[in-house]
Enzyme design. Structure first.
Site, PDB file in Angstrom:
ATOM      1  N   HIS A 333       0.835  -1.205   0.000  1.00 38.75           N
ATOM      2  CA  HIS A 333       0.000   0.000   0.000  1.00 38.75           C
ATOM      3  C   HIS A 333       0.866   1.250   0.000  1.00 38.75           C
ATOM      4  O   HIS A 333       0.522   2.254  -0.631  1.00 38.75           O
ATOM      5  CB  HIS A 333      -0.936  -0.010   1.217  1.00 38.75           C
ATOM      6  CG  HIS A 333      -2.035   1.002   1.146  1.00 38.75           C
ATOM      7  ND1 HIS A 333      -1.995   2.187   1.849  1.00 38.75           N
ATOM      8  CD2 HIS A 333      -3.205   1.023   0.453  1.00 38.75           C
ATOM      9  CE1 HIS A 333      -3.098   2.876   1.606  1.00 38.75           C
ATOM     10  NE2 HIS A 333      -3.850   2.194   0.761  1.00 38.75           N
ATOM     11  N   CYS A 334       1.994   1.201   0.681  1.00 42.63           N
ATOM     12  CA  CYS A 334       2.868   2.373   0.808  1.00 42.63           C
ATOM     13  C   CYS A 334       3.526   2.765  -0.511  1.00 42.63           C
ATOM     14  O   CYS A 334       3.870   3.935  -0.708  1.00 42.63           O
ATOM     15  CB  CYS A 334       3.960   2.114   1.843  1.00 42.63           C
ATOM     16  SG  CYS A 334       3.371   1.777   3.503  1.00 42.63           S
ATOM     17  N   ILE A 335       3.743   1.803  -1.410  1.00 46.12           N
ATOM     18  CA  ILE A 335       4.432   2.114  -2.668  1.00 46.12           C
ATOM     19  C   ILE A 335       3.465   2.324  -3.832  1.00 46.12           C
ATOM     20  O   ILE A 335       3.899   2.499  -4.966  1.00 46.12           O
ATOM     21  CB  ILE A 335       5.467   1.024  -3.039  1.00 46.12           C
ATOM     22  CG1 ILE A 335       4.791  -0.319  -3.293  1.00 46.12           C
ATOM     23  CG2 ILE A 335       6.530   0.913  -1.951  1.00 46.12           C
ATOM     24  CD1 ILE A 335       5.740  -1.388  -3.851  1.00 46.12           C
TER      25      ILE A 335
END
Length: 347
Positions: A333-335
């Site tokens: 999700h962060c990337i």
């Protein structure tokens, strides 16, 4: 768009991540200070994530012109477009825009002020990434002077926002908006009607409290939350408290939330004693799919996938091994950053 106008006043709102996407934006890992001697492994994991998402929707892959070793393996992958863009790091959920949409089909991006998670990391180039993506997407741009990142929130489709008190307090420790002003900016930019405040995220979270490692909306009135079955886990009590808060809450339309729990991976630490940042909640919802972090724990990984298949019965839930991305402090999700399809009147 009038000068200084906020997105919601112009009719825009943030829609749920499970709505149809036009594309997924990802940034190729670049930063050696972030990944150290695991940069090559992190790039191979990123390539696996790109391939997994590209099965479901187009991928726009940003890469720094001066640091893109290994990216050639993706040049011929169907649905993947390589786009040169100056970068400091690869956490596009935070440095990229938060997209909002309008019922008439218009798309816009919120360009938050990005400060490298409180000045922890270089961010001069990354603070320009949101504008770059918004322009490339042909969307309207709304600038916010508030320091904020996309990983700090999860939204449903009726104006409910999940966030942590920890993240808010860290962002405002040296001044900034008070709680009422903070909630007002979320309302004025995203169309937020209700904010649900969890206490904190995970031990050692370098983002200082992003909610996307502990909880996420999965459907109208439904949320998945990470819990621990290990009482010696330093997050055991915290995760139970997050669960209890959600079980006592309603969404912006007054519906009690249905809470699905996903058990944490086993606690593991790096040689320096720092906790490895492992979460099954840091998944990406794609068109018809959900791409979930995996860590090489056969039983725990399989159990998480099974729970998430129950939470997303109409999507294909697939796992991708991402331990090196996790060790750098984030995950799938962060990337990633979804760009929604334009809304239609019956969407």
């Amino acid at each position: 768009m009038k000068p200084g106008e906020k997105a919601n006043a112009a009719g825009f709102r943030m829609i749920a991540e499970w709505r149809p996407h036009a594309a997924c934006w990802i940034a190729w890992p670049k930063s050696e200070p972030t990944f150290g001697d695991t940069l090559g492994e992190a790039r191979r994991e990123c390539a696996d994530v790109v391939r997994a998402i590209a099965r479901f929707e187009p991928v726009c892959l940003l890469h720094d012109p001066d640091s893109h070793d290994g990216i050639e393996v993706l040049r011929e992958v169907d649905g993947v477009e390589l786009i040169a863009c100056p970068l400091d790091d690869s956490w596009l959920r935070d440095s990229g825009p938060t997209f909002v949409s309008r019922p008439d089909g218009a798309i816009a991006g919120i360009d938050w002020t990005f400060d490298g998670w409180g000045g922890l990391y270089p961010h001069e180039r990354d603070d320009n990434v949101a504008r770059f993506i918004i322009e490339r997407a042909g969307a309207a741009r709304f600038r916010s002077e508030m320091v904020f990142e996309g990983g700090a929130l999860s939204v449903d489709d009726c104006g409910t926002v999940l966030i942590t008190q920890q993240c808010f307090e860290h962002r405002t420790r040296n001044g900034g908006p008070d709680r009422a002003e903070f909630e007002a900016e979320l309302a004025q930019q995203l169309g937020a009607r209700k904010v649900i405040w969890l206490k904190r995220s995970l031990e050692g979270d370098s983002t200082n409290g992003h909610v996307d490692v502990v909880a996420a909306f999965s459907a109208p009135g439904e949320v998945v939350v990470q819990t621990s079955d290990d009482p010696s886990d330093p997050d055991y009590g915290n995760l139970l408290e997050n669960k209890a808060i959600l079980e006592s809450e309603t969404d912006a339309d007054g519906r009690p939330l249905r809470v699905c729990t996903v058990t944490s991976p086993p606690v593991r630490r790096k040689p320096d004693g720092a906790r490895r940042m492992m979460s099954y909640i840091n998944f990406y919802i794609a068109n018809g799919g959900v791409v979930v972090p995996q860590y090489g724990f056969d039983d725990a990984d399989a159990a998480a996938l099974a729970r998430l298949r129950g939470a997303f019965p109409d999507r294909e839930v697939v796992g991708v091994l991402t331990p090196r991305i996790a060790d750098a402090g984030g995950n799938i999700h962060c990337i990633t950053q979804q760009q929604p399809l334009p809304e239609t009147p019956d969407a």
